[in-house]
Design a protein around this motif. Structure first.
Motif, mmCIF file in Angstrom:
data_model
loop_
_atom_site.group_PDB
_atom_site.id
_atom_site.type_symbol
_atom_site.label_atom_id
_atom_site.label_comp_id
_atom_site.label_asym_id
_atom_site.label_seq_id
_atom_site.Cartn_x
_atom_site.Cartn_y
_atom_site.Cartn_z
ATOM 1 N N LEU A 38 51.163 24.870 34.854
ATOM 2 C CA LEU A 38 50.120 25.254 33.901
ATOM 3 C C LEU A 38 50.647 26.084 32.739
ATOM 4 O O LEU A 38 50.079 26.043 31.642
ATOM 5 C CB LEU A 38 49.029 26.051 34.628
ATOM 6 N N THR A 39 51.706 26.843 32.968
ATOM 7 C CA THR A 39 52.186 27.778 31.940
ATOM 8 C C THR A 39 53.618 27.504 31.475
ATOM 9 O O THR A 39 54.063 28.104 30.499
ATOM 10 C CB THR A 39 52.132 29.219 32.464
ATOM 11 N N ILE A 76 51.022 27.572 38.824
ATOM 12 C CA ILE A 76 51.335 28.327 37.613
ATOM 13 C C ILE A 76 52.499 27.740 36.819
ATOM 14 O O ILE A 76 52.438 27.636 35.583
ATOM 15 C CB ILE A 76 51.596 29.810 37.954
ATOM 16 N N ASP A 89 38.068 24.983 35.186
ATOM 17 C CA ASP A 89 39.270 25.480 34.523
ATOM 18 C C ASP A 89 39.656 26.826 35.132
ATOM 19 O O ASP A 89 38.797 27.686 35.372
ATOM 20 C CB ASP A 89 39.001 25.642 33.029
ATOM 21 N N TRP A 90 40.941 27.030 35.393
ATOM 22 C CA TRP A 90 41.385 28.228 36.102
ATOM 23 C C TRP A 90 41.112 29.512 35.329
ATOM 24 O O TRP A 90 40.995 30.581 35.921
ATOM 25 C CB TRP A 90 42.863 28.122 36.466
ATOM 26 N N HIS A 91 40.961 29.421 34.001
ATOM 27 C CA HIS A 91 40.630 30.618 33.229
ATOM 28 C C HIS A 91 39.242 31.161 33.575
ATOM 29 O O HIS A 91 38.946 32.340 33.334
ATOM 30 C CB HIS A 91 40.678 30.327 31.728
ATOM 31 N N LEU A 111 49.745 36.928 30.861
ATOM 32 C CA LEU A 111 49.113 36.905 32.177
ATOM 33 C C LEU A 111 49.627 38.047 33.057
ATOM 34 O O LEU A 111 48.853 38.704 33.767
ATOM 35 C CB LEU A 111 49.366 35.564 32.863
ATOM 36 N N CYS A 157 43.927 37.723 30.643
ATOM 37 C CA CYS A 157 44.252 36.544 31.446
ATOM 38 C C CYS A 157 43.362 35.352 31.098
ATOM 39 O O CYS A 157 43.788 34.193 31.199
ATOM 40 C CB CYS A 157 44.111 36.870 32.931
ATOM 41 N N SER A 200 44.565 33.462 27.597
ATOM 42 C CA SER A 200 45.945 33.045 27.378
ATOM 43 C C SER A 200 46.495 32.265 28.558
ATOM 44 O O SER A 200 46.052 32.439 29.703
ATOM 45 C CB SER A 200 46.829 34.274 27.128
ATOM 46 N N SER A 201 47.469 31.395 28.262
ATOM 47 C CA SER A 201 48.231 30.696 29.296
ATOM 48 C C SER A 201 49.707 31.061 29.220
ATOM 49 O O SER A 201 50.538 30.414 29.865
ATOM 50 C CB SER A 201 48.064 29.172 29.145
ATOM 51 N N GLN A 202 50.032 32.090 28.441
ATOM 52 C CA GLN A 202 51.408 32.577 28.347
ATOM 53 C C GLN A 202 51.703 33.503 29.516
ATOM 54 O O GLN A 202 50.942 34.439 29.780
ATOM 55 C CB GLN A 202 51.609 33.320 27.022
#
Length: 495
Positions: A48-49, A45, A170-172, A110, A101, A104-106
């Protein structure tokens, strides 16, 4: 006051019991998966973020907090205003959180999304309540056993599935899949699950819900953040003190209000009190298995005990345990039907302790680690299946949702304490190897001993539970007839 009911003496039965139970159990698994979905993702994380590791840890902490707060509150709301209605609303919140979730990657977004996902944990006690209302007595024990076990099944399945998604996509994607499963759940519930006409009379205790929420947030926040903020820091000490003060004020208020959020007099009955204490200890013992297994097998071989396994292999080590929970829930129901849920819970506690004994002596072989983890999961399956039956034998039918919500909450509290203890042990019993710090083998063995101790404590508490109450009736052993005594009046909405 004795609960009264107008109209027919029993609620309508589910038209297709197997499909009805299957849909509710599927909902439970989906909700339980949310509890461990991000665990394999946590180390990645920050990259990634752009968040700090401390902020990333909130993706687990916030889910625990909202689940703990919403589970007893929504259980009570379901008792009063319609269980299926509240269950669908909880699944809708899960969908919204999953979409947040997914888009967004913020880290802030999340965390907000994970908070909404955690609120859906109330689906499990709501499902148990619906089963009690709708199913024929002969089906209640086995169905409730399966529904309760979904908490462990989903947790075991979530880790390897999430790990595979993270490695190959992709983790999303896993959050989009969560949203899709949530929508599917809603459609299935609306199509198959009837709304129970049974309602508990009274006014919703908003102040009681607020007080309970405040005490839980303070307690769990202090427990989960103690290692990060320092156990002796002013913030942690203040939170623990606030939890005690708020809890005492809340308890005094609940004893005086006519329609309490939690009926403390019922909760103080030995059958309910000891069942809830056992749930806390079982939750602790179960969660140690989930927290330690994947991490242990992924430790590098340079540690002398680690197997250097991939994140997927680490997650897959827990999958046989999840499958054993599916297989053992009907076995647990049969044991409870013949000998009583107290015997089942005592047996489960013993199996958990044996499982950790196996883990203690077999920490160098992958397949033996899997065997030990599966034995622990088997004990958990028996325990989680028996706990709702113990609670339902001791509370009036008008309080099923709230009482099972409280029991589920105690499991979550046990998991929170376990998380804090395991983190403290693995962070402090370490050595330097290959240029980095890693937990020693003794750290993991200490975790297994502590978890075995919790299981044995659960066994001792279980033996203190009174035998079958005089009010228990039928083949289910569940005291839930209309003539039971309780502080709430039970009515049919369609009367």
């Amino acid at each position: 006051m004795s609960p009264a009911i107008s109209g027919p003496d029993a609620p309508e039965k589910a038209p297709h019991p197997r499909m009805f139970v299957g849909v509710l159990a599927f909902c439970g698994v989906v909700v339980a998966v949310m509890q461990t979905l991000v665990v394999p993702l946590l180390p990645h994380i920050p990259a990634l973020t752009g968040a700090t590791p401390a902020a990333a840890s909130w993706l687990v902490t916030v889910t625990l907090l909202t689940g703990a707060v919403c589970t007893p509150v929504l259980g009570r709301v379901g008792d009063m205003y319609g269980k299926r209605r509240v269950l669908v609303a909880a699944l809708g919140v899960l969908v919204v959180g999953s979409v947040l979730c997914a888009v967004s990657s913020q880290i802030g977004v999340l965390i907000a999304g994970r908070a909404l996902q955690g609120a859906a944990l109330a689906v499990v006690p709501l499902g148990i309540s619906i089963m009690r209302d709708e199913l024929a007595p002969a089906r209640v024990l086995s169905s409730v056993a399966l529904m309760s076990s979904t908490l462990g099944i989903g947790a075991a399945v979530g880790l390897p599935v999430a790990a595979m998604v993270i490695e190959h996509s992709d983790w999303h994607t896993m959050f989009w899949a969560s949203a899709g499963l949530g929508v599917l759940d809603i459609v299935l519930v609306l199509a198959v699950v009837p709304e129970s006409p049974l309602r508990a009379r009274g006014r919703f205790d908003a102040l009681g819900a607020l007080g309970l929420s405040g005490a839980l947030v303070c307690l769990l926040l202090a427990t989960t953040q103690g290692g990060e903020w320092g156990w002796g820091s002013g913030r942690i000490v203040g939170l623990f003190a606030a939890a005690v003060v708020i809890g005492l004020v809340w308890g005094r208020y609940e004893l005086r209000v006519a329609s309490p959020m939690v009926d403390l007099r019922v909760s103080a009955r030995p059958a309910v009190l000891f069942a809830n204490l056992a749930a806390l200890l079982i939750g602790f013992a179960f969660y140690a298995n989930s927290l330690s297994t994947a991490q242990m097998v992924q430790e590098p071989k340079s540690t002398g005990y680690g197997l250097g396994a991939s994140i997927v292999v680490g997650g897959l080590c827990l999958l046989p345990g999840g499958l054993s929970m599916v297989a053992l829930s009907p076995v647990s129901a049969r044991i409870s039907a013949r000998y009583g849920p107290k015997v089942t819970l005592a047996l489960a506690s013993g199996v958990l302790a044996v499982g950790y004994l196996v883990r203690f002596f077999t920490s160098h072989s992958l397949w033996l680690i899997i065997v030990g983890a599966t034995v622990v999961a088997s004990g958990t399956a028996l325990a989680y299946s028996a706990l709702p039956s113990l609670v339902m034998r001791a509370v009036p039918v008008s309080e099923t949702g709230a009482a099972n919500g409280l029991n589920t909450l105690m499991r979550s509290v046990g998991q929170a304490f376990c998380s804090a203890v395991v983190a403290a042990v693995l962070a402090n019993v370490t050595f330097r190897v290959g240029g980095h710090t890693a937990p020693t083998l003794h750290a993991y063995l200490l975790v297994f001993l502590i978890a075995a101790g919790a299981a044995l404590a659960a066994l001792a508490v279980t033996l203190c539970i009174p035998g079958r109450p005089a009010g228990a009736t039928g083949t289910t052993g569940v005291a839930g007839t209309v003539g039971e005594r309780g502080p709430h009046t039970l009515v049919r909405e369609d009367a």
